[in-house]
Write a protein that holds these residues in place. Structure first.
Motif, PDB file in Angstrom:
ATOM      1  N   LYS A  69       0.844  -1.196   0.000  1.00  7.60           N
ATOM      2  CA  LYS A  69       0.000   0.000   0.000  1.00  7.60           C
ATOM      3  C   LYS A  69       0.878   1.244   0.000  1.00  7.60           C
ATOM      4  N   GLY A  70       0.373   2.312  -0.603  1.00  2.32           N
ATOM      5  CA  GLY A  70       1.036   3.607  -0.533  1.00  2.32           C
ATOM      6  C   GLY A  70       2.191   3.802  -1.492  1.00  2.32           C
ATOM      7  N   SER A  71       2.394   2.875  -2.409  1.00  2.00           N
ATOM      8  CA  SER A  71       3.472   3.027  -3.391  1.00  2.00           C
ATOM      9  C   SER A  71       2.900   3.500  -4.721  1.00  2.00           C
ATOM     10  N   SER A  72       3.732   4.107  -5.530  1.00  2.00           N
ATOM     11  CA  SER A  72       3.311   4.443  -6.885  1.00  2.00           C
ATOM     12  C   SER A  72       3.194   3.158  -7.698  1.00  2.00           C
ATOM     13  N   ASP A  73       2.496   3.246  -8.817  1.00  2.00           N
ATOM     14  CA  ASP A  73       2.374   2.071  -9.676  1.00  2.00           C
ATOM     15  C   ASP A  73       3.745   1.596 -10.149  1.00  2.00           C
ATOM     16  N   ALA A  74       4.634   2.533 -10.433  1.00  2.00           N
ATOM     17  CA  ALA A  74       5.974   2.164 -10.900  1.00  2.00           C
ATOM     18  C   ALA A  74       6.737   1.414  -9.816  1.00  2.00           C
ATOM     19  N   GLU A  75       6.628   1.884  -8.566  1.00  6.29           N
ATOM     20  CA  GLU A  75       7.302   1.207  -7.453  1.00  6.29           C
ATOM     21  C   GLU A  75       6.700  -0.176  -7.203  1.00  6.29           C
ATOM     22  N   LEU A  76       5.386  -0.247  -7.274  1.00  8.57           N
ATOM     23  CA  LEU A  76       4.706  -1.524  -7.060  1.00  8.57           C
ATOM     24  C   LEU A  76       5.108  -2.534  -8.135  1.00  8.57           C
ATOM     25  N   LEU A  77       5.157  -2.096  -9.371  1.00 10.59           N
ATOM     26  CA  LEU A  77       5.553  -2.992 -10.457  1.00 10.59           C
ATOM     27  C   LEU A  77       6.982  -3.473 -10.271  1.00 10.59           C
ATOM     28  N   SER A  78       7.874  -2.577  -9.863  1.00  8.16           N
ATOM     29  CA  SER A  78       9.270  -2.948  -9.654  1.00  8.16           C
ATOM     30  C   SER A  78       9.405  -4.001  -8.560  1.00  8.16           C
ATOM     31  N   GLU A  79       8.700  -3.802  -7.429  1.00  2.00           N
ATOM     32  CA  GLU A  79       8.748  -4.775  -6.335  1.00  2.00           C
ATOM     33  C   GLU A  79       8.171  -6.120  -6.788  1.00  2.00           C
ATOM     34  N   CYS A  80       7.067  -6.061  -7.519  1.00  2.28           N
ATOM     35  CA  CYS A  80       6.437  -7.300  -7.980  1.00  2.28           C
ATOM     36  C   CYS A  80       7.349  -8.066  -8.933  1.00  2.28           C
ATOM     37  N   LYS A  81       8.042  -7.347  -9.804  1.00  2.00           N
ATOM     38  CA  LYS A  81       8.968  -8.021 -10.725  1.00  2.00           C
ATOM     39  C   LYS A  81      10.092  -8.711  -9.960  1.00  2.00           C
ATOM     40  N   HIS A  82      10.599  -8.053  -8.933  1.00  2.00           N
ATOM     41  CA  HIS A  82      11.647  -8.659  -8.102  1.00  2.00           C
ATOM     42  C   HIS A  82      11.108  -9.930  -7.432  1.00  2.00           C
ATOM     43  N   ILE A  83       9.901  -9.841  -6.891  1.00  2.00           N
ATOM     44  CA  ILE A  83       9.314 -10.981  -6.185  1.00  2.00           C
ATOM     45  C   ILE A  83       9.027 -12.120  -7.162  1.00  2.00           C
ATOM     46  N   VAL A  84       8.544 -11.807  -8.340  1.00  2.00           N
ATOM     47  CA  VAL A  84       8.280 -12.843  -9.347  1.00  2.00           C
ATOM     48  C   VAL A  84       9.579 -13.558  -9.734  1.00  2.00           C
ATOM     49  N   ALA A  85      10.659 -12.794  -9.912  1.00  2.00           N
ATOM     50  CA  ALA A  85      11.946 -13.404 -10.261  1.00  2.00           C
ATOM     51  C   ALA A  85      12.426 -14.325  -9.142  1.00  2.00           C
ATOM     52  N   ALA A  86      12.275 -13.876  -7.891  1.00  2.00           N
ATOM     53  CA  ALA A  86      12.680 -14.701  -6.753  1.00  2.00           C
ATOM     54  C   ALA A  86      11.816 -15.953  -6.649  1.00  2.00           C
ATOM     55  N   ALA A  87      10.530 -15.810  -6.926  1.00  2.00           N
ATOM     56  CA  ALA A  87       9.618 -16.950  -6.872  1.00  2.00           C
ATOM     57  C   ALA A  87       9.983 -17.995  -7.917  1.00  2.00           C
ATOM     58  N   GLN A  88      10.355 -17.537  -9.096  1.00  2.00           N
ATOM     59  CA  GLN A  88      10.718 -18.470 -10.159  1.00  2.00           C
ATOM     60  C   GLN A  88      11.948 -19.277  -9.789  1.00  2.00           C
ATOM     61  N   ARG A  89      12.878 -18.641  -9.090  1.00  2.00           N
ATOM     62  CA  ARG A  89      14.064 -19.374  -8.637  1.00  2.00           C
ATOM     63  C   ARG A  89      13.704 -20.421  -7.589  1.00  2.00           C
ATOM     64  N   SER A  90      12.640 -20.151  -6.843  1.00  2.00           N
ATOM     65  CA  SER A  90      12.209 -21.056  -5.777  1.00  2.00           C
ATOM     66  C   SER A  90      11.070 -21.979  -6.213  1.00  2.00           C
ATOM     67  N   GLN A  91      10.666 -21.864  -7.467  1.00  2.00           N
ATOM     68  CA  GLN A  91       9.538 -22.636  -7.996  1.00  2.00           C
ATOM     69  C   GLN A  91       8.266 -22.393  -7.177  1.00  2.00           C
ATOM     70  N   ALA A  92       8.089 -21.141  -6.803  1.00  3.44           N
ATOM     71  CA  ALA A  92       6.907 -20.716  -6.060  1.00  3.44           C
ATOM     72  C   ALA A  92       6.037 -19.841  -6.956  1.00  3.44           C
ATOM     73  N   VAL A  93       4.866 -19.467  -6.459  1.00  5.28           N
ATOM     74  CA  VAL A  93       3.965 -18.628  -7.234  1.00  5.28           C
ATOM     75  C   VAL A  93       3.767 -17.290  -6.537  1.00  5.28           C
TER      76      VAL A  93
END
Length: 205
Positions: free
Chosen positions: A39-63
């Motif tokens: 909450k409270g982040s700009s769309d650009a910041e939220l997208l950046s965090e989500c991309k980082h989390i998605v990349a980490a999830a893929q390394r861990s075979q998580a969703v």
């Protein structure tokens, strides 16, 4: 009319994370799913965090499931989206995401849960099950009995949320829950990775 979508695997533990560092810790502990709620982040910041989390999830075979924002989920390559009571309807989220991503909807009663199921939800999040200080303005806790009523009414997985601890997992599984979503049990732990592992053990996952 029920919308038929492919049955996708719904993980039994959803760790709700408000930043990439917490998601990283959850993945270290073996979390099979992280729901991003920032909450409270700009769309650009939220997208950046989500991309980082998605990349980490893929390394861990998580969703990764993004709270509320179907647009961010699609842009980040996430595995799904969870719609709260005041967010876009499940039917709309399903149309936006197609049939190959997870769509969750929030329900407190069997009627709402059945509607979400008919509209193509992959699972329903049921809560608050217990009292929690993590989120303000929540209605009265449903308790395991409330989870049981919803679980008996639907064929899709029920994910219990709010106030969940490893010690409370057995009674929720007995009530028919498929799994749990947690915030404080991991975010407030001295060792979030170890807390994640403890929850997985309680779930038998």
């Amino acid at each position: 009319m029920t919308l038929h979508v492919p049955k996708l695997h719904v993980p039994r533990l959803h760790v709700i994370a408000d930043c990439a560092s917490l998601a990283d810790a959850a993945f270290r502990g073996g979390a099979p799913a992280v729901q991003v709620r920032i909450k409270g982040s700009s769309d650009a910041e939220l997208l950046s965090e989500c991309k980082h989390i998605v990349a980490a999830a893929q390394r861990s075979q998580a969703v990764v499931i993004v709270n509320d924002r179907a647009d961010i989920a699609l842009a980040a390559g996430a595995d799904g989206v969870h719609g709260g009571a005041d967010d876009l309807p499940v039917a709309v989220l399903r149309r936006l995401l197609g049939g190959n991503r997870l769509v969750g909807g929030t329900a407190r009663d069997p009627h709402t849960a059945l509607r979400h199921q008919d509209d193509g939800a992959s699972y329903v999040g049921v809560g608050p099950v217990y009292a929690t200080a993590t989120k303000d303005g929540l209605p009265e806790p449903l308790g395991p009995a409330g989870v049981e009523k919803v679980a008996a009414a639907v064929d899709i997985p029920v994910i219990a949320i709010a106030g969940i601890t490893a010690a409370r997992v057995p009674e929720l599984l007995d009530a028919g829950a498929h799994g749990v979503a947690v915030i404080g049990a991991v975010a407030n732990a001295a060792d979030p990775a170890a807390a994640t592992t403890e929850l997985l053990e309680a779930l038998g996952a």
